[in-house]
Design a protein around this motif. Structure first.
Motif, PDB file in Angstrom:
ATOM      1  N   VAL A  51       0.812  -1.215   0.000  1.00 38.55           N
ATOM      2  CA  VAL A  51       0.000   0.000   0.000  1.00 38.55           C
ATOM      3  C   VAL A  51       0.847   1.267   0.000  1.00 38.55           C
ATOM      4  CG1 VAL A  51      -1.955  -1.153   1.094  1.00 38.55           C
ATOM      5  CG2 VAL A  51      -0.238   0.003   2.516  1.00 38.55           C
ATOM      6  N   GLY A  52       2.135   1.144   0.246  1.00 38.57           N
ATOM      7  CA  GLY A  52       3.025   2.301   0.305  1.00 38.57           C
ATOM      8  C   GLY A  52       3.055   2.910   1.690  1.00 38.57           C
ATOM      9  N   ARG A  53       4.137   3.575   1.973  1.00 36.98           N
ATOM     10  CA  ARG A  53       4.330   4.166   3.309  1.00 36.98           C
ATOM     11  C   ARG A  53       3.299   5.247   3.628  1.00 36.98           C
ATOM     12  NH1 ARG A  53       9.254   2.321   5.339  1.00 36.98           N
ATOM     13  NH2 ARG A  53      10.634   1.488   3.748  1.00 36.98           N
ATOM     14  N   ASP A  54       2.834   5.980   2.619  1.00 32.77           N
ATOM     15  CA  ASP A  54       1.884   7.059   2.881  1.00 32.77           C
ATOM     16  C   ASP A  54       0.462   6.557   3.121  1.00 32.77           C
ATOM     17  OD1 ASP A  54       1.817   6.299   0.191  1.00 32.77           O
ATOM     18  OD2 ASP A  54       1.216   8.277  -0.507  1.00 32.77           O
ATOM     19  N   ARG A  55       0.196   5.281   2.850  1.00 33.00           N
ATOM     20  CA  ARG A  55      -1.146   4.717   3.069  1.00 33.00           C
ATOM     21  C   ARG A  55      -1.155   3.635   4.155  1.00 33.00           C
ATOM     22  NH1 ARG A  55      -0.315   5.589  -2.263  1.00 33.00           N
ATOM     23  NH2 ARG A  55      -1.767   6.976  -3.293  1.00 33.00           N
ATOM     24  N   ILE A  56      -0.010   3.410   4.787  1.00 29.92           N
ATOM     25  CA  ILE A  56       0.108   2.312   5.745  1.00 29.92           C
ATOM     26  C   ILE A  56      -0.824   2.494   6.944  1.00 29.92           C
ATOM     27  CG2 ILE A  56       2.079   3.201   7.072  1.00 29.92           C
ATOM     28  CD1 ILE A  56       1.794  -0.413   5.947  1.00 29.92           C
ATOM     29  N   ASP A  57      -0.926   3.717   7.478  1.00 33.66           N
ATOM     30  CA  ASP A  57      -1.805   3.943   8.636  1.00 33.66           C
ATOM     31  C   ASP A  57      -3.255   3.654   8.288  1.00 33.66           C
ATOM     32  OD1 ASP A  57       0.368   4.642  10.215  1.00 33.66           O
ATOM     33  OD2 ASP A  57       0.110   6.795   9.862  1.00 33.66           O
ATOM     34  N   GLU A  58      -3.689   4.095   7.120  1.00 36.49           N
ATOM     35  CA  GLU A  58      -5.065   3.833   6.671  1.00 36.49           C
ATOM     36  C   GLU A  58      -5.308   2.345   6.525  1.00 36.49           C
ATOM     37  OE1 GLU A  58      -8.033   5.016   2.969  1.00 36.49           O
ATOM     38  OE2 GLU A  58      -6.025   5.887   3.038  1.00 36.49           O
ATOM     39  N   LEU A 117      -6.225   0.472  -2.096  1.00 33.74           N
ATOM     40  CA  LEU A 117      -5.034   1.139  -1.564  1.00 33.74           C
ATOM     41  C   LEU A 117      -3.774   0.667  -2.284  1.00 33.74           C
ATOM     42  CD1 LEU A 117      -5.859   1.029   2.261  1.00 33.74           C
ATOM     43  CD2 LEU A 117      -5.819   3.055   0.799  1.00 33.74           C
ATOM     44  N   ALA A 118      -3.699  -0.631  -2.554  1.00 30.91           N
ATOM     45  CA  ALA A 118      -2.538  -1.174  -3.266  1.00 30.91           C
ATOM     46  C   ALA A 118      -2.479  -0.645  -4.696  1.00 30.91           C
ATOM     47  CB  ALA A 118      -2.584  -2.706  -3.253  1.00 30.91           C
ATOM     48  N   PHE A 119      -3.626  -0.558  -5.367  1.00 27.14           N
ATOM     49  CA  PHE A 119      -3.654  -0.008  -6.727  1.00 27.14           C
ATOM     50  C   PHE A 119      -3.238   1.466  -6.725  1.00 27.14           C
ATOM     51  CE2 PHE A 119      -5.849  -3.645  -8.582  1.00 27.14           C
ATOM     52  CZ  PHE A 119      -5.339  -3.626  -9.865  1.00 27.14           C
ATOM     53  N   ALA A 120      -3.717   2.240  -5.753  1.00 30.64           N
ATOM     54  CA  ALA A 120      -3.360   3.651  -5.690  1.00 30.64           C
ATOM     55  C   ALA A 120      -1.841   3.804  -5.579  1.00 30.64           C
ATOM     56  CB  ALA A 120      -4.062   4.323  -4.518  1.00 30.64           C
ATOM     57  N   HIS A 121      -1.225   2.949  -4.790  1.00 29.23           N
ATOM     58  CA  HIS A 121       0.232   3.028  -4.652  1.00 29.23           C
ATOM     59  C   HIS A 121       0.927   2.598  -5.948  1.00 29.23           C
ATOM     60  CE1 HIS A 121       4.217   2.946  -3.036  1.00 29.23           C
ATOM     61  NE2 HIS A 121       4.338   1.693  -3.406  1.00 29.23           N
ATOM     62  N   ALA A 122       0.560   1.427  -6.461  1.00 28.29           N
ATOM     63  CA  ALA A 122       1.225   0.907  -7.659  1.00 28.29           C
ATOM     64  C   ALA A 122       1.061   1.832  -8.864  1.00 28.29           C
ATOM     65  CB  ALA A 122       0.706  -0.494  -7.978  1.00 28.29           C
TER      66      ALA A 122
END
Length: 109
Positions: free
Chosen positions: A51-58, A98-103
């Motif tokens: 999900v990337g570091r910027d989405r990990i908390d979410e 969330l994973a798609f947003a990061h990728a």
């Protein structure tokens, strides 16, 4: 180390028809890539989402998620999802989004 083929089929169904998806066996598991960047995968312990570091908390607020660990160390920007999270279409869909947003924010490899 084998991965859960049932979880792999579930993810294949979620990703069916999406352009740029490839499967790659990695570290005894199965990873799904979007234009060469890891999106999600299946391990012997369940599922993982990048999900990337910027989405990990979410992502970590989603029930059934936790830190993704490899060799005892947390992997930055990755979350693990348990069987209950994977069985819930809404929770799994949120993790996948969330994973798609990061990728999609990364350049293709």
């Amino acid at each position: 180390m084998a991965y859960d083929e049932g979880l792999a089929e579930l993810m294949r169904g979620d990703l069916e028809g999406r352009p740029g998806i490839m499967e790659k066996k990695m570290f005894g598991g199965l990873a799904f890539m979007l234009y060469g960047n890891m999106l999600c995968g299946v391990t012997s312990h369940g599922a993982m989402f990048r999900v990337g570091r910027d989405r990990i908390d979410e992502a970590m607020e989603i029930p059934g998620t936790g830190p993704m660990e490899f060799t005892g160390k947390p992997m930055g920007g990755m979350v693990a999802a348990d069987e209950e999270a994977m069985a819930d279409d809404d929770l799994r869909g949120t993790l996948m989004a969330l994973a798609f947003a990061h990728a999609e924010s990364l350049p293709a490899k």
